[in-house]
Structure formats: structure tokens, C-alpha cells
Scaffold this motif. Structure first.
Motif, PDB file in Angstrom:
ATOM      1  N   VAL A 102       0.829  -1.207   0.000  1.00  0.00           N
ATOM      2  CA  VAL A 102       0.000   0.000   0.000  1.00  0.00           C
ATOM      3  C   VAL A 102       0.864   1.257   0.000  1.00  0.00           C
ATOM      4  CG1 VAL A 102      -0.284   0.241   2.519  1.00  0.00           C
ATOM      5  CG2 VAL A 102      -2.124   0.970   0.966  1.00  0.00           C
ATOM      6  N   MET A 103       2.075   1.181   0.556  1.00  0.00           N
ATOM      7  CA  MET A 103       2.994   2.316   0.487  1.00  0.00           C
ATOM      8  C   MET A 103       3.484   2.518  -0.936  1.00  0.00           C
ATOM      9  SD  MET A 103       5.168   1.728   3.996  1.00  0.00           S
ATOM     10  CE  MET A 103       4.426   2.009   5.622  1.00  0.00           C
ATOM     11  N   HIS A 104       3.766   1.425  -1.647  1.00  0.00           N
ATOM     12  CA  HIS A 104       4.132   1.528  -3.052  1.00  0.00           C
ATOM     13  C   HIS A 104       2.976   2.110  -3.866  1.00  0.00           C
ATOM     14  CE1 HIS A 104       8.092  -0.373  -3.295  1.00  0.00           C
ATOM     15  NE2 HIS A 104       7.689  -1.252  -2.380  1.00  0.00           N
ATOM     16  N   ASN A 362     -11.877  -2.074  -7.145  1.00  0.00           N
ATOM     17  CA  ASN A 362     -10.896  -2.330  -6.105  1.00  0.00           C
ATOM     18  C   ASN A 362     -11.613  -2.420  -4.770  1.00  0.00           C
ATOM     19  OD1 ASN A 362      -8.317  -2.645  -7.187  1.00  0.00           O
ATOM     20  ND2 ASN A 362      -7.970  -0.442  -7.369  1.00  0.00           N
ATOM     21  N   LEU A 363     -11.215  -3.381  -3.987  1.00  0.00           N
ATOM     22  CA  LEU A 363     -11.798  -3.577  -2.670  1.00  0.00           C
ATOM     23  C   LEU A 363     -10.709  -3.386  -1.626  1.00  0.00           C
ATOM     24  CD1 LEU A 363     -14.388  -4.444  -1.140  1.00  0.00           C
ATOM     25  CD2 LEU A 363     -13.592  -6.806  -1.335  1.00  0.00           C
ATOM     26  N   GLU A 364     -10.995  -2.581  -0.618  1.00  0.00           N
ATOM     27  CA  GLU A 364     -10.041  -2.402   0.475  1.00  0.00           C
ATOM     28  C   GLU A 364     -10.328  -3.407   1.580  1.00  0.00           C
ATOM     29  OE1 GLU A 364      -9.007   1.337   2.100  1.00  0.00           O
ATOM     30  OE2 GLU A 364      -9.310   2.440   0.219  1.00  0.00           O
ATOM     31  N   THR A 385      -3.563  -1.682   5.262  1.00  0.00           N
ATOM     32  CA  THR A 385      -4.621  -1.812   4.261  1.00  0.00           C
ATOM     33  C   THR A 385      -4.177  -2.598   3.032  1.00  0.00           C
ATOM     34  OG1 THR A 385      -5.570   0.298   4.953  1.00  0.00           O
ATOM     35  CG2 THR A 385      -6.221  -0.534   2.797  1.00  0.00           C
ATOM     36  N   SER A 386      -5.023  -3.559   2.641  1.00  0.00           N
ATOM     37  CA  SER A 386      -4.813  -4.263   1.377  1.00  0.00           C
ATOM     38  C   SER A 386      -5.786  -3.697   0.348  1.00  0.00           C
ATOM     39  CB  SER A 386      -5.042  -5.772   1.548  1.00  0.00           C
ATOM     40  OG  SER A 386      -6.351  -6.016   2.056  1.00  0.00           O
ATOM     41  N   LEU A 387      -5.346  -3.632  -0.881  1.00  0.00           N
ATOM     42  CA  LEU A 387      -6.167  -3.130  -1.984  1.00  0.00           C
ATOM     43  C   LEU A 387      -6.037  -4.135  -3.112  1.00  0.00           C
ATOM     44  CD1 LEU A 387      -7.832  -0.533  -2.790  1.00  0.00           C
ATOM     45  CD2 LEU A 387      -5.758   0.210  -3.980  1.00  0.00           C
ATOM     46  N   ASN A 455     -14.885   0.567   0.168  1.00  0.00           N
ATOM     47  CA  ASN A 455     -14.287   0.278   1.467  1.00  0.00           C
ATOM     48  C   ASN A 455     -15.370   0.342   2.528  1.00  0.00           C
ATOM     49  OD1 ASN A 455     -12.453  -0.125   3.563  1.00  0.00           O
ATOM     50  ND2 ASN A 455     -11.805   2.007   3.630  1.00  0.00           N
ATOM     51  N   TYR A 456     -15.539  -0.776   3.273  1.00  0.00           N
ATOM     52  CA  TYR A 456     -16.459  -0.781   4.402  1.00  0.00           C
ATOM     53  C   TYR A 456     -15.634  -0.752   5.681  1.00  0.00           C
ATOM     54  CZ  TYR A 456     -20.003  -2.144   7.783  1.00  0.00           C
ATOM     55  OH  TYR A 456     -20.852  -2.169   8.867  1.00  0.00           O
TER      56      TYR A 456
END
Length: 573
Positions: A102-104, A362-364, A385-387, A455-456
Motif C-alpha cells: 500500500v505504500m508503493h 478495487n476492494l479495500e 490496508t490491502s487493496l 471500502n467498508y
């Protein structure tokens, strides 16, 4: 060391059953929880499951989030619990941080990042003093290494500074005598100024602004934290630590630095590489598009002027959180995304932009998946967080039957549930392949890109006057970018449930990129989603609604049609 609990005597609860019943009642704020009750049926979700896992470990029980969501009642969950015999040791997280997926993603997004933050506004005790608050914020900085993050270099390099290297930044504002309802503008203004004081390249990633209402009234605390150091689940850790009123904070068994190293080590693992074909298939061309063919995500800049929030009343939100997921042995995300798949399919159908009939988004996720490593992340603060991309195919719905809440509605829920369950381990390895593996990254970079993000953020309490309670009226999404950051998608949705005295309310904030889609079209899609969610509730009231799907029967090769035939025969008895 772990060991199974002894079998209970007839008519008695085991310690694990008793503890878990009490903890579930506490995290969900319900009473009279028994071993026959289900966590999901009572309104639990994956974020609250993380809280339950953390509290269970503190009580000496080891369970996983997967266990909590998978088992239909607490009795079955308790049977999987093991005892934790040793207290966790502190994991030293000082030193270089390897950039996570997520930083990338943030670096790839471009634009200024110094003010990219999350913030929350909390109620503070009437007895609080500035000196006491400063000590408490300093304790957070000293305990959680990532709150001493420093950004260096171009491109980025990250490191966490030693304990004591960062001093708490607390600003006090006297608001004694001012009505709380008059403070909203001041809180927003001061939060913006605190955001602008963030200096990640100097190790300054936390700012606190205390609105002191005097010794007779609760005050408010605006905490502004750079997003590189926090996510939604981390807030629950920090708030829990503040509730300790300055007592010695529990150790952090796994540092964020160690987790970042784990992610990078897993990027070339066989299990990770085996997922590549599945991700390339989901990202194939042909899905419905939000913008024109030549539209470019990132052309628009983030702006508070291009967002709105809609609320779904409690009469619909309550069954969406409880009845509907329980009927389909599903999670709340399955239900919300089934409604969204229908809304998007109808929206595209009416515009002639349906493509191959699928929708790509995209789902977070919270990203703290134990499948990557058997580590305890219940006390770890950071941006996990994953995306990951999801391709939803609602089939060919009978729209007249959809409007009448007929059987097709249930079919779509089951289809979407199975499509989501087909994604291994909540999509956590996609980011490893996309950003951390130099051989697979170019393949995924060239694939189709989702123009929609969902994102929920779980459940939050409103009208809660307890000390350190979150005040959701100041926002439950909590993300704030400042000026100049490009939007990553054409449409982004951040949804959360706010538990009010008159029942839970689903609130969804929609943001759109003006060069890709209009406000009118975005509002139409948002309202269509809520219409579909109401339809799901109406469908769930039918006596024949619900049912299992093939993934619920891990030892069976039955298809959906065969499974429904068996269920139909059983209902006839």
C-alpha cells in the motif's frame, strides 16, 4: 505453548465458552449472548472480529479472525480456541522499514504526501489536564514504533526512530462556555492546521489538538496521524490505549517493521506465485467502464467539494447487518457488494456501457491476514490496508424479478458470495505480486485497472458520551489528503455503520472524479445501491429466502443447483 481446553461437564460452560460469550457481548454491545448465538448473526464484521481476537488473547485464548467469521455459533468457535500460556514479548521495531504494497501504491499515485492523513475526534474526560494528556500522547509514541516514522530519500525510504526521539505535539484550545454544536467549524479548522503541521521527513507524524471545555464538561481531542502510520483498525488500538488513562501500556508482540519484512519475504513464495493466473483473469479487459475510453484515473485532484454522504435508515441497516448475512451464511461485505453489483450492472445497462456484464472494482481490506504468517497483530499500529481487484458477475438478472425482491435477488447474493470466497485469503497476496515481486509486477501493471473503489469501515457508536468515545459526526472515513493529491479512481465509496440510540445507520460517502463522471450520475448510482440494499432486505423476509453455497460445504463437491434442490426437499418436511 498452546493446549485444548478440557471437555465441559454436562450442563456447564467451559471457560472458553464463558469467556467468549462475555467478550462477544462486550464488543457487540448486546446482552444475554449464549453459545448458540452467532457472531455474524448478532451484527459482527471482520473489523470487530479483530477486536474480539485481541481481547480473547488478553484473556488467555487464541482464536483467529477466520475462526470468528466462519463458525455459525459461539459454541463452535469455542471448540477451536486454544490457551495462551505465555505473555507476549515486546518486538523491537526500530530501524529501516521495507515499503509495503500500500505504500508503493501511494508512491505510484503521485502528488504531495506530507499531509496525507487520517484523523478522529474523541471525547475527553472533564478531569483531563494538558500535562496529563501530553504524557498520554507521549506514551503512545513510545509504545508504538510506527508513530515515530520518518520518511527519507527519493524515492522513499522509511525508518522508525528510537524511543524518546519524538516529542508529543499537543495544542490546547480553551472552549469553556462554548456550546458543543458551535464547535464544528473550529474543530475542522484546527484539524486542517494540525494536518499542515505534519512533517513526515522530520519524524513528525502525530498531532493532537485538545479542545478544553473546562473542569465541568467533557472536552474533545482531534488526533491527526499521517496515513503512512495508521489505518482504521489501528485507531481501535490507540483509543483502547487512551482508555487505560496513562497506565502501563501492554507490549506489542509484532512490530510493523517485522510485518513489512514478512510481506517482502512472502512476495516470491510458491503460494503467492500460484495466485498470479487468477489475478490476471480478474483483470482481463471487457468489464464495464465508468469513464470514457480515453479517461485517465489520477487526472482529478482530491476535493471536499466533490463528495456527498447518504444514509440508510435503521429499519434496513439492522437486517443488513444481521438477518441477511445469517440467512446466506455470508459476511456483511458479501451482502453490501451483492447490492452494489446489481446497482452497477443496472446503471451500466441503462447507459449502454455494460461491457461483458461484469463490474471491476478495487476492494479495500484490513490486510492483517494470518495466512501470511502466524503472528499476533492485535496490538500493532500501522497502515496495513490491502487493496485488490474484484470482478463481480451478477449473471443475467431478471430486472422485473429484482424489483419485486424475487428469487433472482438471492441468486445474485450467492453468486457474489462465491466470487468473493474464490479470492484467496481476502486478496492479501495481490499487493505482493503487484508491487514487491519484480517478475510479476510488470504483468499486473499492464492489466486492466479498476475505476471504482469500495471500502467498508465497520461499526462506530454515535451519541456515545463515554470518555474517549469517537464522535462520528466528524467523519467515520477519517481519510484526508490536503490539496494536490490525485484521485486514484473515478468513484470511491467509504461506508460505515453508525450505531445510534434508535438503531444502526449505514452511512456512505461517495467521491467522484469530475473528468470521468458527473455528480448527477454518481448520485444516481449511490441511490440505486441503497435501493438494491432495501430490495435485499425485502427478499430476506420471504420464507424461502437464504441458503448455503458450495463453499460452505468444504468436504462436498455439490454445485449450487444440487445444493438448492436438497434444501428445497428438506423444507418440504
Amino acid at each position: 505453548m498452546t493446549s485444548r481446553f478440557a471437555e465441559p461437564n454436562p450442563g456447564e460452560l467451559t471457560r472458553s465458552q464463558s469467556v467468549l460469550c462475555a467478550l462477544v457481548a462486550d464488543v457487540l454491545r448486546v446482552s444475554d449472548v449464549g453459545i448458540g448465538d452467532g457472531f455474524v448473526a448478532l451484527g459482527g464484521d471482520s473489523i470487530i472480529a479483530m477486536q474480539l481476537v485481541s481481547r480473547a488473547r488478553k484473556a488467555g485464548l487464541r482464536i483467529t479472525v477466520g475462526d470468528v467469521l466462519r463458525h455459525r455459533d459461539i459454541g463452535a468457535l469455542a471448540a477451536t480456541a486454544t490457551t495462551v500460556d505465555t505473555a507476549p514479548a515486546e518486538d523491537n521495531g526500530v530501524g529501516p522499514i521495507v515499503a509495503t504494497p500500500v505504500m508503493h501504491w501511494l508512491a505510484e499515485r503521485g502528488g504531495p504526501v506530507d499531509t496525507y492523513n487520517q484523523f478522529a475526534v474523541l471525547r475527553t474526560p472533564s478531569t483531563l489536564t494538558e500535562a496529563r494528556l501530553t504524557l498520554m500522547v507521549q506514551a503512545l509514541l513510545d509504545r508504538h514504533d510506527i508513530l515515530r516514522l520518518r520518511l527519507t530519500g527519493t524515492p522513499w525510504a522509511l525508518e522508525t526512530l528510537p524511543v524518546g526521539a519524538v516529542t508529543a505535539a499537543v495544542r490546547r484550545i480553551d472552549v469553556a462556555g462554548r456550546p458543543e454544536e458551535d464547535l464544528a467549524t473550529l474543530v475542522r479548522q484546527e484539524s486542517d492546521e494540525a494536518r499542515d503541521r505534519l512533517r513526515p521527513r522530520e519524524g513528525n507524524v502525530v498531532q493532537a489538538v485538545w479542545f478544553d471545555a473546562g473542569p465541568a464538561r467533557q472536552g474533545m481531542l482531534a488526533l491527526v496521524v499521517h496515513h503512512l502510520a495508521i489505518d482504521a483498525m489501528s485507531w481501535r488500538v490507540l483509543i483502547s490505549d487512551l482508555e487505560t488513562a496513562g497506565r502501563e501500556l501492554d507490549p506489542v508482540p509484532t512490530s510493523f517493521r517485522r510485518w513489512s519484512e514478512t510481506l517482502n519475504a512472502q512476495a516470491s513464495a510458491k503460494a503467492t506465485l500460484a495466485e498470479l493466473p487468477g489475478w490476471l483473469e480478474r483483470l482481463r479487459p471487457g468489464a464495464a467502464r465508468i469513464g470514457a475510453v480515453d479517461s485517465v484515473p489520477g487526472r482529478d485532484r482530491e476535493s471536499r467539494d466533490r463528495c456527498f454522504t447518504l444514509s440508510l435508515p435503521g429499519e434496513f441497516t439492522e437486517p443488513l447487518l444481521t438477518t441477511v448475512p445469517a440467512l446466506f451464511n455470508a459476511e456483511i461485505n458479501d451482502v453490501l457488494l451483492a447490492g452494489l453489483a446489481l446497482a452497477m450492472a443496472d446503471w451500466h445497462r441503462r447507459r449502454g456501457t455494460a461491457g461483458d456484464g461484469t463490474v471491476l472494482l478495487n476492494l479495500e481490506g484490513h490486510g492483517r491476514e494470518s495466512a501470511l504468517a502466524d503472528v499476533d497483530l492485535s496490538r500493532t499500529v500501522g497502515w496495513f490496508t490491502s487493496l485488490f481487484p474484484v470482478r463481480l458477475d451478477p449473471g443475467e438478472p431478471d430486472w422485473a424479478e429484482i424489483r419485486s425482491a424475487g428469487p433472482t435477488v438471492g441468486d445474485v447474493v450467492k453468486r457474489v458470495k462465491e466470487q468473493l470466497r474464490a479470492i484467496p485469503d481476502k486478496g492479501v497476496r495481490y499487493g505482493l505480486l503487484r508491487y514487491l515481486n519484480p517478475e510479476t509486477a510488470p504483468l499486473l501493471e499492464k492489466a486492466a485497472r479498476p475505476e471504482f473503489c469500495f471500502n467498508y469501515l465497520g461499526r462506530h457508536r454515535a451519541a456515545d458520551y463515554a470518555d474517549w468515545a469517537v464522535m462520528p459526526e466528524y467523519g467515520t472515513g477519517m481519510d484526508d489528503t490536503g490539496s494536490g493529491m490525485p484521485m486514484a479512481h473515478g468513484i470511491e465509496v467509504n461506508a460505515a455503520t453508525v450505531d445510534r440510540e434508535d438503531g444502526p445507520v449505514l452511512r456512505a460517502t461517495w467521491t467522484w472524479a469530475g473528468s470521468m463522471v458527473s455528480e448527477v450520475d454518481t448520485r444516481e448510482l449511490a441511490e440505486s445501491w441503497f435501493t438494491m440494499l432495501r430490495t435485499l432486505v425485502a427478499h430476506a423476509r420471504q420464507p424461502w429466502a437464504g441458503g448455503l453455497t458450495p463453499s460452505d460445504l468444504t468436504l462436498s463437491s455439490l454445485g449450487q443447483n444440487e445444493l438448492e434442490e436438497i434444501e428445497s426437499e428438506l423444507r418440504a418436511f
